[in-house]
Design a protein around this motif. Structure first.
Motif, PDB file in Angstrom:
ATOM      1  N   GLU B   6      78.253  44.386  94.005  1.00  0.00           N
ATOM      2  CA  GLU B   6      78.806  45.191  95.101  1.00  0.00           C
ATOM      3  C   GLU B   6      80.060  45.871  94.571  1.00  0.00           C
ATOM      4  OE1 GLU B   6      77.237  43.246  99.276  1.00  0.00           O
ATOM      5  OE2 GLU B   6      79.165  42.492  98.519  1.00  0.00           O
ATOM      6  N   ASN B   7      80.096  47.178  94.658  1.00  0.00           N
ATOM      7  CA  ASN B   7      81.255  47.939  94.180  1.00  0.00           C
ATOM      8  C   ASN B   7      81.807  48.793  95.293  1.00  0.00           C
ATOM      9  OD1 ASN B   7      79.120  47.831  91.783  1.00  0.00           O
ATOM     10  ND2 ASN B   7      81.154  47.888  90.881  1.00  0.00           N
ATOM     11  N   THR B   8      83.117  48.775  95.446  1.00  0.00           N
ATOM     12  CA  THR B   8      83.718  49.705  96.396  1.00  0.00           C
ATOM     13  C   THR B   8      83.482  51.131  95.900  1.00  0.00           C
ATOM     14  OG1 THR B   8      85.384  48.118  97.049  1.00  0.00           O
ATOM     15  CG2 THR B   8      85.865  50.432  97.506  1.00  0.00           C
ATOM     16  N   CYS B   9      83.100  52.004  96.815  1.00  0.00           N
ATOM     17  CA  CYS B   9      82.615  53.331  96.425  1.00  0.00           C
ATOM     18  C   CYS B   9      82.888  54.293  97.578  1.00  0.00           C
ATOM     19  CB  CYS B   9      81.116  53.213  96.132  1.00  0.00           C
ATOM     20  SG  CYS B   9      80.286  54.733  95.667  1.00  0.00           S
ATOM     21  N   PHE B  10      83.730  55.292  97.369  1.00  0.00           N
ATOM     22  CA  PHE B  10      84.060  56.267  98.415  1.00  0.00           C
ATOM     23  C   PHE B  10      84.420  55.586  99.734  1.00  0.00           C
ATOM     24  CE2 PHE B  10      81.655  58.845  95.427  1.00  0.00           C
ATOM     25  CZ  PHE B  10      82.453  59.973  95.339  1.00  0.00           C
ATOM     26  N   CYS B  54      61.741  55.968  87.133  1.00  0.00           N
ATOM     27  CA  CYS B  54      63.017  55.515  87.698  1.00  0.00           C
ATOM     28  C   CYS B  54      62.922  54.098  88.241  1.00  0.00           C
ATOM     29  CB  CYS B  54      63.456  56.433  88.829  1.00  0.00           C
ATOM     30  SG  CYS B  54      63.974  58.051  88.251  1.00  0.00           S
ATOM     31  N   THR B  55      64.086  53.431  88.278  1.00  0.00           N
ATOM     32  CA  THR B  55      64.253  52.193  89.037  1.00  0.00           C
ATOM     33  C   THR B  55      65.106  52.531  90.265  1.00  0.00           C
ATOM     34  OG1 THR B  55      66.321  51.561  87.997  1.00  0.00           O
ATOM     35  CG2 THR B  55      64.286  50.937  86.844  1.00  0.00           C
ATOM     36  N   HIS B  56      65.614  51.502  90.933  1.00  0.00           N
ATOM     37  CA  HIS B  56      66.552  51.705  92.051  1.00  0.00           C
ATOM     38  C   HIS B  56      67.835  52.366  91.570  1.00  0.00           C
ATOM     39  CE1 HIS B  56      68.075  48.274  89.916  1.00  0.00           C
ATOM     40  NE2 HIS B  56      69.244  48.531  90.465  1.00  0.00           N
ATOM     41  N   GLU B  57      68.052  52.358  90.240  1.00  0.00           N
ATOM     42  CA  GLU B  57      69.392  52.666  89.742  1.00  0.00           C
ATOM     43  C   GLU B  57      69.654  54.144  89.470  1.00  0.00           C
ATOM     44  OE1 GLU B  57      70.369  50.738  86.073  1.00  0.00           O
ATOM     45  OE2 GLU B  57      72.522  50.769  86.515  1.00  0.00           O
ATOM     46  N   ASN B  58      68.612  54.899  89.097  1.00  0.00           N
ATOM     47  CA  ASN B  58      68.865  56.263  88.611  1.00  0.00           C
ATOM     48  C   ASN B  58      69.607  57.122  89.617  1.00  0.00           C
ATOM     49  OD1 ASN B  58      66.409  55.007  87.411  1.00  0.00           O
ATOM     50  ND2 ASN B  58      66.565  56.744  86.004  1.00  0.00           N
ATOM     51  N   ALA B  59      69.064  57.238  90.810  1.00  0.00           N
ATOM     52  CA  ALA B  59      69.701  58.103  91.806  1.00  0.00           C
ATOM     53  C   ALA B  59      71.053  57.533  92.232  1.00  0.00           C
ATOM     54  CB  ALA B  59      68.799  58.252  93.021  1.00  0.00           C
ATOM     55  N   MET B  60      71.125  56.218  92.253  1.00  0.00           N
ATOM     56  CA  MET B  60      72.358  55.541  92.668  1.00  0.00           C
ATOM     57  C   MET B  60      73.532  55.913  91.766  1.00  0.00           C
ATOM     58  SD  MET B  60      72.438  51.419  93.031  1.00  0.00           S
ATOM     59  CE  MET B  60      73.507  50.998  91.650  1.00  0.00           C
ATOM     60  N   THR B  61      73.227  56.158  90.488  1.00  0.00           N
ATOM     61  CA  THR B  61      74.305  56.464  89.544  1.00  0.00           C
ATOM     62  C   THR B  61      74.383  57.950  89.186  1.00  0.00           C
ATOM     63  OG1 THR B  61      72.814  55.984  87.699  1.00  0.00           O
ATOM     64  CG2 THR B  61      74.207  54.176  88.476  1.00  0.00           C
ATOM     65  N   LYS B  62      73.314  58.720  89.424  1.00  0.00           N
ATOM     66  CA  LYS B  62      73.295  60.088  88.901  1.00  0.00           C
ATOM     67  C   LYS B  62      73.197  61.191  89.946  1.00  0.00           C
ATOM     68  CE  LYS B  62      69.869  59.769  85.872  1.00  0.00           C
ATOM     69  NZ  LYS B  62      69.017  60.174  84.742  1.00  0.00           N
ATOM     70  N   ALA B  63      72.859  60.857  91.191  1.00  0.00           N
ATOM     71  CA  ALA B  63      72.601  61.920  92.171  1.00  0.00           C
ATOM     72  C   ALA B  63      73.855  62.352  92.931  1.00  0.00           C
ATOM     73  CB  ALA B  63      71.530  61.474  93.164  1.00  0.00           C
ATOM     74  N   GLY B  64      74.903  61.573  92.826  1.00  0.00           N
ATOM     75  CA  GLY B  64      76.155  61.958  93.498  1.00  0.00           C
ATOM     76  C   GLY B  64      76.069  61.956  95.014  1.00  0.00           C
ATOM     77  N   ALA B  65      75.162  61.147  95.545  1.00  0.00           N
ATOM     78  CA  ALA B  65      74.936  61.197  96.998  1.00  0.00           C
ATOM     79  C   ALA B  65      76.004  60.449  97.799  1.00  0.00           C
ATOM     80  CB  ALA B  65      73.552  60.622  97.321  1.00  0.00           C
ATOM     81  N   GLN B  66      76.635  59.443  97.194  1.00  0.00           N
ATOM     82  CA  GLN B  66      77.561  58.614  97.972  1.00  0.00           C
ATOM     83  C   GLN B  66      78.739  59.421  98.509  1.00  0.00           C
ATOM     84  OE1 GLN B  66      76.456  57.828  94.912  1.00  0.00           O
ATOM     85  NE2 GLN B  66      75.690  55.727  94.844  1.00  0.00           N
ATOM     86  N   ALA B  67      79.209  60.386  97.726  1.00  0.00           N
ATOM     87  CA  ALA B  67      80.362  61.188  98.178  1.00  0.00           C
ATOM     88  C   ALA B  67      80.090  61.825  99.538  1.00  0.00           C
ATOM     89  CB  ALA B  67      80.672  62.279  97.151  1.00  0.00           C
ATOM     90  N   TRP B  68      78.906  62.426  99.657  1.00  0.00           N
ATOM     91  CA  TRP B  68      78.572  63.155 100.896  1.00  0.00           C
ATOM     92  C   TRP B  68      78.159  62.201 101.999  1.00  0.00           C
ATOM     93  CZ3 TRP B  68      80.896  67.024  99.133  1.00  0.00           C
ATOM     94  CH2 TRP B  68      80.711  67.440  97.816  1.00  0.00           C
ATOM     95  N   ALA B  69      77.476  61.119 101.638  1.00  0.00           N
ATOM     96  CA  ALA B  69      77.091  60.120 102.637  1.00  0.00           C
ATOM     97  C   ALA B  69      78.342  59.471 103.236  1.00  0.00           C
ATOM     98  CB  ALA B  69      76.179  59.076 102.008  1.00  0.00           C
ATOM     99  N   ALA B  70      79.362  59.231 102.398  1.00  0.00           N
ATOM    100  CA  ALA B  70      80.611  58.652 102.895  1.00  0.00           C
ATOM    101  C   ALA B  70      81.272  59.617 103.879  1.00  0.00           C
ATOM    102  CB  ALA B  70      81.551  58.356 101.729  1.00  0.00           C
ATOM    103  N   GLU B  71      81.263  60.886 103.503  1.00  0.00           N
ATOM    104  CA  GLU B  71      81.873  61.887 104.377  1.00  0.00           C
ATOM    105  C   GLU B  71      81.178  61.927 105.737  1.00  0.00           C
ATOM    106  OE1 GLU B  71      82.201  66.305 103.191  1.00  0.00           O
ATOM    107  OE2 GLU B  71      83.735  65.236 102.046  1.00  0.00           O
TER     108      GLU B  71
END
Lengths: 276, 276
Positions: B6-10, B54-71
């Motif tokens: 678990e990592n703090t993220c945005f 892909c595994t669960h990890e590719n998009a999680m680390t490369k798609a940059g989605a968390q920034a916008w999802a956090a917003e």
């Protein structure tokens, strides 16, 4: 050229002008919006081609384009959709003859003497507006609605280098396969003439457009079967044409639809017109 | 369920979790991003289905989605793309077996015992995340890339009422007519089985989606002939499906393409997720 009216509009001037047309061999009237920036030098221009039954006036008064064009410092031209006057051939139906020039050069009787709308919009009117107004002819874009969307797309693809971007609202997208098209192309052009040159889906298949394309279509358009938007969407993606096709939920074929998305279209063209 | 990280993220938490899967009869790992707002109550969720290899990890680390999802205060789920582990069948090629579940329930040898990715993504994982995290199950949306775009579109159209909106990046759009599809459907499903239920162009033709659709496709995608985006574009417009199809100039098939348009997709889903 005669000035019929000039009104201050969003800080600029909405004018209506009449001139003797060589191409159409009759007097032609057009609307031109010049933003405030035109006082200081040449401005980019967005052509707006109208649909069946329209004159130069419909979009000028109903599309709400001047607000966004003023914000972007862009001129707007609103040509008429056919030759006009007592000596000009006509038909009883709304979709042939006056108000229905279809942006082609007629070769058939009784249309050929005046119905030269391709030459008028592609050649004569550009000369007239660049000679008389402070328009930057290297920064042109084109849009249109219905028959005018057909005109915008076919002109843009047939005149490479002329327009930096093209958009359309509910264009007649595949006229060679529709009663909005076969009737008019059959009347204006010879059987066996190059109808494909006036079909945006076929042009898209053949050559595409060297710039961005934006098409909006209402999902409740009452003329969907005549417009055949699916042919254009298929052709755009098959060609890998950079562009966007949007099916707008619940919108119909009216100017309420056009006005609702005019801001997007003007901003889309502004991006291309102000690039580099 | 085991917490792998678990990592703090945005301002929220990006977690990775492992659980024993009933559907796939093996341990499965997924990523879940929870925005800060999840501390105060249930948040909407956007599913992201990944592509081949892909595994669960590719998009999680490369798609940059968390920034916008956090917003937007939206959770993101990143499922794996196939069952995993020593006892799970595989194939030498990258596009069959592990990393290539194709979001179907296999019925054929040797795949049937574990390759139940439809049930896993449509039934089991939703139960797990709503039971263990503060997710609002009435506010779900789905997206995906390539094989995951195929999964997103087919799930969305096959589960009416489940997802409020669907989008896809360069989806495998017409697998029954492509080597990305015929090979996998042929291996996982019986000949004569309902392949059409796993072809988004055919589903779009048949039934469409009761909500907005957004599809982005790069014009320089190296797999265009396998993806067949023109079939989906045609079907969307023929169906009058409210939605947008964008051909993005010069983009390829990579995560650089996905990341470039992720903001648009998250915002597109947020509009649907927060409606009413």
């Amino acid at each position: 050229m005669e000035t019929l009216s000039e009104n201050t509009c969003f800080g600029g001037v909405q004018g209506v002008y009449r001139h003797a047309s060589d191409a159409c061999r009759c007097d032609m009237t057009f609307g031109l919006f010049l933003p405030e920036e035109a006082k200081d030098g040449p401005v980019p221009v967005l052509w707006y081609l109208s649909g069946l039954t329209c004159t130069h006036e419909n979009a000028m008064t109903k599309a709400g384009a001047q607000a966004w064009a003023a914000e972007q410092g862009i001129a707007l031209v609103f040509p008429d959709t056919s030759p006009r006057g007592d000596g000009v051939a006509d038909d009883e139906s709304y979709d042939l003859g006056k108000g229905a020039g279809f942006y082609v050069n007629a070769t058939q009787t009784p249309w050929a003497p005046h119905f030269q709308m391709w030459d008028y919009v592609a050649e004569e009117l550009p000369r007239i507006i660049t000679a008389n107004f402070d328009i930057d002819e290297d920064r042109q874009a084109i849009t249109g609605h219905s028959m005018g969307g057909h005109g915008a797309l076919t002109l843009a693809m047939s005149l490479p280098g002329r327009f930096r971007s093209v958009s359309a609202f509910a264009p007649i997208a595949n006229p060679t396969q529709s009663d909005w098209g076969r009737k008019q192309l059959g009347a204006y052009l010879a059987e066996g003439a190059d109808w494909a040159a006036h079909d945006s889906s076929l042009l898209m298949q053949e050559s595409g457009f060297d710039g961005p394309v934006l098409v909006d279509q209402g999902s409740k358009d009452q003329f969907l079967e005549l417009l055949r938007p699916e042919a254009l969407a298929q052709a755009m993606v098959a060609r890998r044409q950079p562009g966007t096709f949007r099916m707008q939920k619940d919108y119909d074929h009216s100017y309420f639809f056009v006005a609702s998305f005019m801001e997007d279209h003007v901003n889309f063209h502004a991006e291309a017109l102000y690039a580099d």
